[in-house]
Design an enzyme around this catalytic site. Structure first.
Site, short mmCIF file in Angstrom:
data_model
loop_
_atom_site.label_atom_id
_atom_site.label_comp_id
_atom_site.label_asym_id
_atom_site.label_seq_id
_atom_site.Cartn_x
_atom_site.Cartn_y
_atom_site.Cartn_z
CD GLN A 106 -2.79 -1.20 2.43
OE1 GLN A 106 -2.97 -0.23 3.14
NE2 GLN A 106 -3.30 -2.38 2.73
CG LEU A 107 3.79 2.24 3.22
CD1 LEU A 107 5.06 1.86 3.98
CD2 LEU A 107 3.37 3.66 3.58
CB THR A 108 4.80 0.70 -3.38
OG1 THR A 108 3.72 -0.23 -3.58
CG2 THR A 108 5.85 0.04 -2.49
CG HIS A 110 0.69 6.84 -0.74
ND1 HIS A 110 -0.34 7.76 -0.78
CD2 HIS A 110 0.15 5.70 -0.22
CE1 HIS A 110 -1.44 7.21 -0.28
NE2 HIS A 110 -1.17 5.96 0.06
NE ARG A 121 19.10 -13.23 -3.82
CZ ARG A 121 19.80 -12.74 -4.83
NH1 ARG A 121 19.72 -11.45 -5.14
NH2 ARG A 121 20.58 -13.53 -5.55
NE ARG A 184 12.48 -13.63 -2.58
CZ ARG A 184 13.06 -12.47 -2.91
NH1 ARG A 184 13.08 -11.48 -2.04
NH2 ARG A 184 13.63 -12.32 -4.09
CG ASN A 200 8.37 15.50 0.11
OD1 ASN A 200 7.18 15.81 0.22
ND2 ASN A 200 8.86 14.94 -1.01
NE ARG A 202 3.03 18.24 -3.61
CZ ARG A 202 3.20 18.68 -4.86
NH1 ARG A 202 4.39 19.08 -5.24
NH2 ARG A 202 2.19 18.71 -5.70
NE ARG A 211 -3.34 4.50 1.58
CZ ARG A 211 -3.57 3.38 0.93
NH1 ARG A 211 -4.40 2.48 1.45
NH2 ARG A 211 -3.01 3.12 -0.24
#
Length: 244
Positions: A106-108, A110, A121, A184, A200, A202, A211
């Site tokens: 989910q973070l990716t 943004h 790995r 994995r 940053n 912003r 979120r």
């Protein structure tokens, strides 16, 4: 989940010396924001803005009838007008521990964040490895849910059973000689990971708006952004209105 603020943007020692007349009462990040914002609209040089305009902005009450100084008023105006590139010069770095790989995905979504993430790995997650096996995050929605009132099998029990089965399968694959980087592949999105996260101001305000509590986002990432807000306000309480 554990979230700690481990670094944030500060003024250089040389610049502090130049603005020492104001520095005792001026927050570093506020000084940076003022320098960036006023550079766009002032004939003064960026290196001179705090010295030449600091008295007006930091030592004068806000003229819009709201709380804070004229600097606070100026930043409110910038946020309302969406001239948010001026806030990208302020960065915060966090250690984020014990979150799920689902949250990482989910973070990716943004932009303008930097990530350094624990590797599946190189960090072996077998039962006999240093890790002692993989840890996992249980969704809060499992609580109180049952498969059958007659058998009283809880959703948490079903979830835990699936995690145990996957751990056993991972261990068997490793014993069969399958490299960790391939074994994995069967690990679930619930598997925990650790990361260093930098963003940053912003980007942080943007992810918080999308979120935060009440936004309808999944609970785990709601907790994350609320922790990030709390950690930032511990050093920059003047930013609270911009999170709201």
């Amino acid at each position: 989940m554990d979230v700690q603020l481990i670094a944030y943007t500060q003024l250089s020692e040389d610049f502090k010396q130049e603005i020492q007349e104001f520095y005792s009462s001026v927050n570093d990040r506020a000084a940076i924001a003022l320098s960036a914002i006023r550079t766009c609209y002032s004939h003064n040089k960026p290196s001179e803005i705090v010295k030449l305009e600091g008295e007006k902005y930091f030592n004068t009450n806000a003229t819009d009838g709201e709380k804070g100084s004229e600097a606070d008023r100026l930043i409110r105006q910038i946020v309302k007008s969406k001239h948010l590139s001026t806030l990208e010069h302020i960065n915060y770095t966090f250690s984020v521990e014990g979150v799920s790989r689902a949250l990482l995905g989910q973070l990716t979504r943004h932009r303008h964040f930097s990530f350094s993430v624990q590797s599946q790995r190189y960090v072996r997650l077998g039962s006999d490895d240093k890790s002692g096996g993989f840890n996992f995050v249980s969704p809060e929605s499992l609580e109180g849910k049952v498969l059958s009132e007659e058998n009283i099998i809880s959703a948490q029990e079903i979830f835990n059973s699936a995690m145990a089965m996957l751990q056993s399968s991972y261990d068997d694959l490793r014993k069969a000689g399958v490299p960790a980087e391939d074994a994995r592949s069967i690990l679930p999105q619930a598997t925990t990971t650790n990361l260093v996260l930098t963003g940053n101001l912003r980007s942080i305000l943007e992810i918080y708006s999308k979120r935060k509590n009440g936004s309808g986002a999944q609970k785990e990432i709601v907790h994350l952004v609320e922790f990030i807000k709390e950690r930032i306000l511990s050093v920059d309480p003047w930013l609270e209105p911009f999170f709201n």
